[in-house]
Design a protein around this motif. Sequence first.
Motif, PDB file in Angstrom:
ATOM      1  N   GLY A  31      33.223  38.813  32.023  1.00 22.60           N
ATOM      2  CA  GLY A  31      33.101  39.782  32.947  1.00 22.60           C
ATOM      3  C   GLY A  31      33.996  39.644  34.105  1.00 22.60           C
ATOM      4  N   LEU A  34      36.837  41.562  33.037  1.00 28.93           N
ATOM      5  CA  LEU A  34      36.565  43.268  32.767  1.00 28.93           C
ATOM      6  C   LEU A  34      36.764  44.105  34.356  1.00 28.93           C
ATOM      7  CD1 LEU A  34      33.604  43.417  30.440  1.00 28.93           C
ATOM      8  CD2 LEU A  34      35.864  44.256  29.978  1.00 28.93           C
ATOM      9  N   GLU A 112      28.930  43.688  33.311  1.00 30.34           N
ATOM     10  CA  GLU A 112      29.410  43.550  32.130  1.00 30.34           C
ATOM     11  C   GLU A 112      28.369  44.019  30.971  1.00 30.34           C
ATOM     12  OE1 GLU A 112      30.239  39.453  30.897  1.00 30.34           O
ATOM     13  OE2 GLU A 112      29.486  39.064  33.119  1.00 30.34           O
TER      14      GLU A 112
END
Length: 152
Positions: A31, A34, A112
Amino acid sequence: MSRAFVRESDAVEELPEKLVSEHRNLVTPEGLALIQAEVERLQDELAEGQRAGDRDAIQRTSRDLRYWNQRLTTAEVQAAPASASVVSFGSTVTLERDDGRVQKFRIVGEDESDPSKGRISYVSPLAQALMEKAVGDTVAAGAGEAEITKIE
């Protein structure tokens, strides 16, 4: 300068800020990656908008970049669960619903989450129902119930 002296073609409508969750910004290592990738993408997009002189793109991208930078600075990376005996943040849980469907979800951070890809936010009702439960426990899932059959 007064808005009365701005040409209509020069006026840029202000966009509202993106809402930031009131919950802690827990993230998995994936996450965090990301979020970092989104910040980098938006920085590139902002630079392109500036080169092109596209004020709408600059405003939109700047707003998005403020949101993602805030999420990056508040991210709390959580280690993988130490045990698979109970459900916790980062766990992957296999459920068997009372209608016979088998579903698998990983409990992740808000940014996420993507239920269609099997990732649910730790603040979602299902994730909250699953927390601290063990294999064999039953939880409310939508209109029915689901039994935890596996925790990874």
